[in-house]
Enzyme design. Sequence first.
Site, PDB file in Angstrom:
ATOM      1  N   ARG A  70       0.854  -1.024  -0.048  1.00  0.00           N
ATOM      2  CA  ARG A  70      -0.041   0.003  -0.012  1.00  0.00           C
ATOM      3  C   ARG A  70       0.834   1.173  -0.039  1.00  0.00           C
ATOM      4  O   ARG A  70       2.225   1.145   0.551  1.00  0.00           O
ATOM      5  CB  ARG A  70      -1.010  -0.126   1.094  1.00  0.00           C
ATOM      6  CG  ARG A  70      -2.042  -1.022   1.173  1.00  0.00           C
ATOM      7  CD  ARG A  70      -3.048  -1.008   2.420  1.00  0.00           C
ATOM      8  NE  ARG A  70      -2.448  -1.149   3.744  1.00  0.00           N
ATOM      9  CZ  ARG A  70      -2.106  -0.311   4.770  1.00  0.00           C
ATOM     10  NH1 ARG A  70      -2.087   1.035   4.418  1.00  0.00           N
ATOM     11  NH2 ARG A  70      -1.423  -0.752   5.675  1.00  0.00           N
ATOM     12  N   TYR A 198      -1.138  -3.708  -7.072  1.00  0.00           N
ATOM     13  CA  TYR A 198      -0.681  -4.411  -5.560  1.00  0.00           C
ATOM     14  C   TYR A 198      -2.004  -4.458  -4.642  1.00  0.00           C
ATOM     15  O   TYR A 198      -2.785  -3.505  -4.840  1.00  0.00           O
ATOM     16  CB  TYR A 198       0.172  -3.786  -4.744  1.00  0.00           C
ATOM     17  CG  TYR A 198       0.224  -4.168  -3.427  1.00  0.00           C
ATOM     18  CD1 TYR A 198       0.740  -5.639  -3.180  1.00  0.00           C
ATOM     19  CD2 TYR A 198      -0.450  -3.572  -2.316  1.00  0.00           C
ATOM     20  CE1 TYR A 198       0.657  -6.048  -1.801  1.00  0.00           C
ATOM     21  CE2 TYR A 198      -0.667  -4.151  -1.147  1.00  0.00           C
ATOM     22  CZ  TYR A 198      -0.041  -5.261  -0.847  1.00  0.00           C
ATOM     23  OH  TYR A 198      -0.259  -5.889   0.352  1.00  0.00           O
ATOM     24  N   LYS A 207      -9.671  -2.093   1.643  1.00  0.00           N
ATOM     25  CA  LYS A 207      -9.088  -0.885   2.484  1.00  0.00           C
ATOM     26  C   LYS A 207     -10.028   0.128   2.002  1.00  0.00           C
ATOM     27  O   LYS A 207     -10.511   0.944   2.664  1.00  0.00           O
ATOM     28  CB  LYS A 207      -7.874  -0.810   2.301  1.00  0.00           C
ATOM     29  CG  LYS A 207      -7.019  -1.818   2.944  1.00  0.00           C
ATOM     30  CD  LYS A 207      -7.190  -2.200   4.307  1.00  0.00           C
ATOM     31  CE  LYS A 207      -6.150  -3.220   4.801  1.00  0.00           C
ATOM     32  NZ  LYS A 207      -6.422  -3.734   6.258  1.00  0.00           N
ATOM     33  N   HIS A 227     -11.068  -1.577  11.449  1.00  0.00           N
ATOM     34  CA  HIS A 227      -9.974  -2.333  11.161  1.00  0.00           C
ATOM     35  C   HIS A 227      -9.729  -3.462  12.139  1.00  0.00           C
ATOM     36  O   HIS A 227      -8.677  -3.448  12.978  1.00  0.00           O
ATOM     37  CB  HIS A 227      -8.749  -1.585  10.913  1.00  0.00           C
ATOM     38  CG  HIS A 227      -7.537  -2.172  10.599  1.00  0.00           C
ATOM     39  ND1 HIS A 227      -6.250  -1.768  10.375  1.00  0.00           N
ATOM     40  CD2 HIS A 227      -7.591  -3.302   9.611  1.00  0.00           C
ATOM     41  CE1 HIS A 227      -5.508  -2.429   9.718  1.00  0.00           C
ATOM     42  NE2 HIS A 227      -6.054  -3.463   9.068  1.00  0.00           N
ATOM     43  N   SER A 249      -1.034  -2.929  11.564  1.00  0.00           N
ATOM     44  CA  SER A 249      -0.554  -3.906  10.665  1.00  0.00           C
ATOM     45  C   SER A 249       0.955  -4.529  11.336  1.00  0.00           C
ATOM     46  O   SER A 249       1.468  -3.877  12.020  1.00  0.00           O
ATOM     47  CB  SER A 249      -0.106  -3.253   9.264  1.00  0.00           C
ATOM     48  OG  SER A 249      -1.161  -2.659   8.733  1.00  0.00           O
ATOM     49  N   CYS A 251       1.049  -6.869  13.766  1.00  0.00           N
ATOM     50  CA  CYS A 251       0.875  -7.394  15.164  1.00  0.00           C
ATOM     51  C   CYS A 251       0.336  -8.702  15.421  1.00  0.00           C
ATOM     52  O   CYS A 251       0.269  -9.129  16.368  1.00  0.00           O
ATOM     53  CB  CYS A 251       0.341  -6.235  15.898  1.00  0.00           C
ATOM     54  SG  CYS A 251       1.235  -4.773  16.365  1.00  0.00           S
ATOM     55  N   ASP A 278      -9.572  -9.077   9.474  1.00  0.00           N
ATOM     56  CA  ASP A 278      -9.114  -7.789   9.263  1.00  0.00           C
ATOM     57  C   ASP A 278     -10.102  -6.601   9.376  1.00  0.00           C
ATOM     58  O   ASP A 278      -9.739  -5.432   9.664  1.00  0.00           O
ATOM     59  CB  ASP A 278      -8.575  -7.736   7.723  1.00  0.00           C
ATOM     60  CG  ASP A 278      -7.717  -6.500   7.363  1.00  0.00           C
ATOM     61  OD1 ASP A 278      -6.863  -6.148   8.159  1.00  0.00           O
ATOM     62  OD2 ASP A 278      -7.740  -6.193   6.288  1.00  0.00           O
ATOM     63  N   ARG A 374       1.998 -12.243  -0.253  1.00  0.00           N
ATOM     64  CA  ARG A 374       0.546 -12.385   0.207  1.00  0.00           C
ATOM     65  C   ARG A 374      -0.063 -13.955  -0.098  1.00  0.00           C
ATOM     66  O   ARG A 374       0.340 -14.262  -1.403  1.00  0.00           O
ATOM     67  CB  ARG A 374      -0.392 -11.337  -0.160  1.00  0.00           C
ATOM     68  CG  ARG A 374       0.045 -10.189   0.301  1.00  0.00           C
ATOM     69  CD  ARG A 374      -0.317  -9.844   1.773  1.00  0.00           C
ATOM     70  NE  ARG A 374      -0.014  -8.347   2.173  1.00  0.00           N
ATOM     71  CZ  ARG A 374      -0.624  -7.750   3.214  1.00  0.00           C
ATOM     72  NH1 ARG A 374      -1.848  -8.357   3.664  1.00  0.00           N
ATOM     73  NH2 ARG A 374      -0.051  -6.576   3.804  1.00  0.00           N
TER      74      ARG A 374
HETATM   75  C1  OXD Z   1      -2.881  -3.918   6.226  1.00  0.00           C
HETATM   76  C2  OXD Z   1      -3.545  -5.182   5.581  1.00  0.00           C
HETATM   77  O1  OXD Z   1      -1.942  -3.415   5.762  1.00  0.00           O
HETATM   78  O2  OXD Z   1      -4.333  -5.922   5.933  1.00  0.00           O
HETATM   79  O3  OXD Z   1      -3.399  -3.599   7.424  1.00  0.00           O
HETATM   80  O4  OXD Z   1      -2.876  -5.577   4.604  1.00  0.00           O
HETATM   81 MN    MN Z   2      -5.249  -4.697   7.661  1.00  0.00          MN
END
Ligand code: OXD
Ligand code: MN
Length: 589
Positions: A70, A198, A207, A227, A249, A251, A278, A374
């Site tokens: 991102r 991406y 998102k 989130h 992100s 964690c 998520d 991913r």
């Molecule tokens: C993030 C994701 O970056 O879920 O939070 O990809």
């Molecule tokens: Mn996320």
Amino acid sequence: MKFENKGLQNFVDESVALCTPDKVVLIDGSEEQLEALRAEACSTGEMIKLNQELLPGCYLHRTAVNDVARVEGRTFICTEKKEDAGPTNNWMQKDEAYKMLKGIFKGSMKGRTMYVIPYSMGAVGSPFSKIGIELTDSIYVVLNMAIMTRVGQKVLDTLGPDGDFVRGLHSKADIDEEKRYICQFPEDNTIMSVNSGYGGNVLLGKKCFALRIASYQGRQEGWLAEHMLILGVEKPDGETKYIAAAFPSACGKTNLAMLIPPKEFAEKGYKVFTVGDDIAWIRVGADGRLYAINPENGFFGVAPGTNAKSNPNALATTRRGTIFTNVVHNLENNTVWWEGLDKNPPKNAIDWKGNPWTEEDRANGVKGAHPNSRFTAPAKNCPCISPEFENPQGVPLDAIVFGGRRAKTAPLVYEARDWAHGVFVGSIMASETTAAASGAVGVVRRDPMAMLPFCGYNMGDYFAHWLEMGEKVTKKPKFFNVNWFRTDEEGHFLWPGFGDNLRVLDWILRRTEGKADAVETPIGYVPRPEDIDLSGLDMTTEDVADLLTVDKELWKEDAENIEGFYAKFGDKLPKALADELATLKKNLE
Ligand code: OXD
Ligand code: MN
């Protein structure tokens, strides 16, 4: 192409006139159409078909090397007034943004096909759900959207002739970093994303819609787009309780969502079910409780570090019907590999950039998979997917958990005193930079509710919205903060994490039932060390005591830091939060 829905007709006609594709194809959601697209993507090299015996229905894709994550610096909230985007978002005046973007999109699909993807966030027809239309020139996007959301004719049928939807226009264009823009127009239910391929930038349901646009919709309509992962814990008495949890992100959100109970807990009858990893859309039910759905239909998870020990459920989820992006291509058996999968990197392999990954590379520590590589995997593959996953009413929440990565300040867990204090605890969420990232170590980055890059409007108004929601929730969940990342003087983690995090969730749930003790501290309620069930764990009550200390001097420093962060919001900062900060300071004296 003709549509019954006028708004959709206009959107497609205008976008075709702008992007001038050679062809327009409607994605009907049928397996035949998706299979034909997979074959086409393989024939052009956009995807590689993997070993269908070992990984049935699985494919590999590599993005451009300049397009692997991102791009927060190029992500904009485009509104009439800057104030409505607030101090934490990049802003562009919306008319100027449209003008600039139209220049970039002009003719961008020449020689290509435009795919029209009708998709539903949430189970088709659920009162929580919302419809989006993504127009894209990327087959990879179509195939990922078909995993991550519900797509096809059934969505158009639900939309009907007058239904409203979120407009999303995406073009890979030239993957030009200098002209890459991810723009949200919350006032117009519109997303425009260009020059990226991406996932987080181009799977517009995720998102862009489910957080940025939806958070704005939620404020207008009286709900929350967060989130957050959602998980269910079935206790030995057979009752299942649900928890929603927000973490920045990196964690371990997906790991927590798919947690495997420690042996002693499993033997007692504890089970964990994943509703989402998520995003949570949260509404107040008729009974005054909060209900959450996961609007997605798949997992877009980070591959490196996922293995049979760290997250066996995630690994199992990726064994069929999955698209891998930017991982290692193992040529020995036409499968995939990533750092942390196992200790046997393939000898004959292609790295994420598409180059041979040599013995020498490995000896020099050159990574084969991109750290942000991913998997896009269907939720239904997940061995621990919740039986309530498709429930159109969502699941009732008993606890809302916030978390961050703090070496010293935050204890393993603490409970907020009430709703307003809970919102305060969410608003001060933070992580400290680790040695893994470039730049200074130990710098505190505030990430309220883990929404910093995802809130579609002024974050001061977002805090106020959270506070107002509390007035509508008559049966309130409790709020908690967790920190799995406390370290000793040498920097070793004090808490084992992973499955053992259930020991903390167990205390949390017992608190919501009034069945566990706690002590009041300046920051909220903290368990007594003996309140955490350590059975089968090689840790003493004294070790846990170390994890639960609240160091007043560190918290005084933190309060200063919070004050500086809050100052950004000016008069948009709700008084209730300023009061909570004042209370914290007073408690620390
Ligand atoms: C993030 C994701 O970056 O879920 O939070 O990809
Ligand atoms: Mn996320």
